[in-house]
Design a protein around this motif. Sequence first.
Motif, PDB file in Angstrom:
ATOM      1  N   ARG A 411      21.045  14.247  23.004  1.00  0.00           N
ATOM      2  CA  ARG A 411      20.320  15.222  23.826  1.00  0.00           C
ATOM      3  C   ARG A 411      19.517  16.183  22.960  1.00  0.00           C
ATOM      4  NH1 ARG A 411      21.055  11.557  26.612  1.00  0.00           N
ATOM      5  NH2 ARG A 411      22.424  11.464  28.439  1.00  0.00           N
ATOM      6  N   GLY A 412      19.290  15.772  21.717  1.00  0.00           N
ATOM      7  CA  GLY A 412      18.399  16.556  20.860  1.00  0.00           C
ATOM      8  C   GLY A 412      19.083  17.640  20.041  1.00  0.00           C
ATOM      9  N   ILE A 413      20.407  17.740  20.165  1.00  0.00           N
ATOM     10  CA  ILE A 413      21.121  18.810  19.458  1.00  0.00           C
ATOM     11  C   ILE A 413      21.507  18.304  18.060  1.00  0.00           C
ATOM     12  CG2 ILE A 413      23.184  20.271  19.501  1.00  0.00           C
ATOM     13  CD1 ILE A 413      23.102  19.921  22.615  1.00  0.00           C
TER      14      ILE A 413
ATOM     15  N   MET B 109      21.241  24.440  25.131  1.00  0.00           N
ATOM     16  CA  MET B 109      21.084  23.993  23.744  1.00  0.00           C
ATOM     17  C   MET B 109      20.156  22.790  23.663  1.00  0.00           C
ATOM     18  SD  MET B 109      23.206  25.341  21.239  1.00  0.00           S
ATOM     19  CE  MET B 109      24.198  24.140  20.371  1.00  0.00           C
ATOM     20  N   ALA B 110      20.378  21.840  24.568  1.00  0.00           N
ATOM     21  CA  ALA B 110      19.574  20.626  24.549  1.00  0.00           C
ATOM     22  C   ALA B 110      18.111  20.954  24.835  1.00  0.00           C
ATOM     23  CB  ALA B 110      20.121  19.627  25.581  1.00  0.00           C
ATOM     24  N   ASN B 113      16.444  22.871  21.977  1.00  0.00           N
ATOM     25  CA  ASN B 113      16.121  22.010  20.837  1.00  0.00           C
ATOM     26  C   ASN B 113      14.937  21.101  21.112  1.00  0.00           C
ATOM     27  OD1 ASN B 113      17.903  22.122  18.323  1.00  0.00           O
ATOM     28  ND2 ASN B 113      19.382  22.362  19.979  1.00  0.00           N
ATOM     29  N   VAL B 114      14.977  20.436  22.254  1.00  0.00           N
ATOM     30  CA  VAL B 114      13.936  19.456  22.548  1.00  0.00           C
ATOM     31  C   VAL B 114      12.593  20.143  22.815  1.00  0.00           C
ATOM     32  CG1 VAL B 114      13.196  17.683  24.180  1.00  0.00           C
ATOM     33  CG2 VAL B 114      15.551  17.708  23.330  1.00  0.00           C
TER      34      VAL B 114
END
Lengths: 453, 268
Positions: A411-413, B109-110, B113-114
Amino acid sequence: MDATATTTTMTTTLAGFSREAVEELSRRKGDPDWVRDARLAAWETYESLPMPKRTDEEWRRTDLRGLKLDRLAPFAGFNGAFDGLASLDGAAEDGGLAIGSADQRAGLVVQRDAATLHAEMDPALVPQGVIYCDLDTAVREHADLIRQHFMTEAVPVGFGKFEALHAAFWQGGTFLYVPTGVSVELPFRSFALSQEPGASVFTHSLVVLEEGAEAFFVDGYRSETQDRQSFASAVVELILRKDAKLRYVQVQDWGRHVWNMMTERATLADDSELKSLHVALGGKWTKNSIGSHLRGPNTLAEMLGIFFADGDQFFDNHTWQLHEAPHATSDLEFKGALKDGARSVYSGLIKVYEGAQKTDAYQQNRNLVLSRTARADSIPNLEIAANDVRCTHGATISQVEEEHIFYLQARGIPRTEAQKLIVEGFFRPVIDRIPVEEIQDFLQGAIARKVGF
Amino acid sequence: MADSTQTPMFEIENLHASIEDKEILKGVNLTVNRGEIHALMGPNGSGKSTLAYVLAGHPAYEVTEGSIRFNGEDILEMEPDERARKGVFLAFQYPTVIPGVSMANFLRMAVTNVRNARAEEAAADGGVAQKMTPREFRRLMKEKMALLKMDDAFATRYLNEGFSGGEKKRAEILQMALLEPSMAILDETDSGLDIDALRVVSDGVNALAGPEMGLLVITHYQRLLNHIKPDFVHIMMNGRIVQEGGPELALELEAKGYETLRAEFAAN
Ligand SMILES: Nc1ncnc2c1ncn2[C@@H]1O[C@H](COP(=O)(O)OP(=O)(O)OP(=O)(O)O)[C@@H](O)[C@H]1O
Ligand SMILES: [Mg+2]
């Protein structure tokens, strides 16, 4: 930390613990005779008891040899120089527990080494008979209450070798007394700081809640890391009369030079309720002994613990759920994370005495090991002398699961953030059980800093 | 619907992958262009989820041969989080439970970040980095939860803990809605969904899909493909794609099963 800058230290020349040191301490403190006599009697008890050995079950995994008692100053100089409360919140900005705003507490005592720097209590509580002060003041102004409760009931002088030493050398400390039927919502807070190199610090928390009284007490221990070893001895006595309710939180954040021993006992009379949380973050070496005597029926003891060990820290938590009366409930959850070369020992006993039917006892210890070189040991114990009881215990030692990290990464973390999130998640259920946002935030911050990576 | 540029968006070439020295993918070729919807079908154990995991970068699988290119860039050496930030999304067949981590915290958080990665990229191209504020995030989360008819209470629950099978799948699509990937792989998102939920989730996916997104939908059943209509259907057996066609291929499978194909490819 600014407070250290203005300080002129008054180092004591004494090294090691002795009868002479007891007398010297008592003289400097200006103890009344009965206190000095009690100290000397405790010293006799200390001398009569053997040093714990590795063969004693409680010390099997806990190595005391590194503690050089004879090189320590038994007490620090009495130095009351203080830059004010704001200087403490300066330290909090580096991650310490904050003093918090005045309207968020019922009372505050700040001590450094043996000196009281600040003491206050909400004046509205005075007419209700509430007492919150440092122990020296309590000895002078409330001698009867201290004589009755200080190391007589919860942690008696002869409890063990180091408790006897504590009774001989206690210096700082706080006394909270809440009379019958009085209920105080905001927390009473105590900060014990230590600063003098090579000195011992003895802190004591004595909490007495009379029938139906309710209170919330927060103990914070803190120091900056120094080169020389120092020794912290804490005794916590929580006395709950019938129907009393106490929430107790302890945050141990000593510097990495501190060898720390803490003994806490709560005694619970009929229908009383204790909810405690113990947070261990600092120190080089910590031995906590935490117990609840459920002495009356329908009592409840919720005992929570969080520890996070890094570097070469060592934490030993021994817990005791002592069901001495029927229909009592204890609910214990201790959670620890370890990284680097840290070590921890958890050992918990649920003891159900004869006749303590309908006991409901729960004990859980979970450990999250974040490095190959860290090690956690967990030893749960049951001793049951009644036949109609429910006792559950469990222990786990685990690592962060790669599947969890992958899911978060997907999920990009980033990996390190994912690890942080997982470790925080590990502690979260315990943190969520403390209904104080400020303490929750502090814990979350402390854990995040510890995880580091 | 063909892409106007020359480079295909997502191109899998001769992909071989193994786990614990056991080869599962034995030379997969598949290209997904912008705006295309592909369905991937195949019997149990044929390697569909393995392919999905390998595309997302699962560390347990070793790619022994072949390549995966995303917008012309080889992503094989990228960590899973880097792929995700570039716009690859996998809706898991079995979403992971992570105790103690709240949905809201995780999603924030996801998304941070993205989206921040995307904002920085935009800034690097001369645009302005638009980072999302906590307030904007909360609004967006509420909006997307409403789109998927999820109760607000989910935000405070721990990630997938105690979620029913269908709730987990909905939560996967919620994540997709928040991350706005350009290449989404949905691994059996329909399994565990009741009839109404299937519609809600499919509508959600269709609302997200569009001319800019590539979609690879792994499923066993035509019923999902009635909602999410594929342009192409691929059938995987024993680690390879053995048959390809248009939407009619899925209908044909539904009628006949895998037996004829199995007989045909038994030799492999
Ligand atoms: N860790 C592993 N060790 C050994 N074999 C594995 C491992 N993981 C997956 N496999 C095998 O890889 C093969 C492909 O599995 P995969 O999950 O990709 O199948 P699938 O096509 O998604 O099946 P399904 O339709 O049931 O979801 C299976 O035979 C499976 O047992
Ligand atoms: Mg699968």
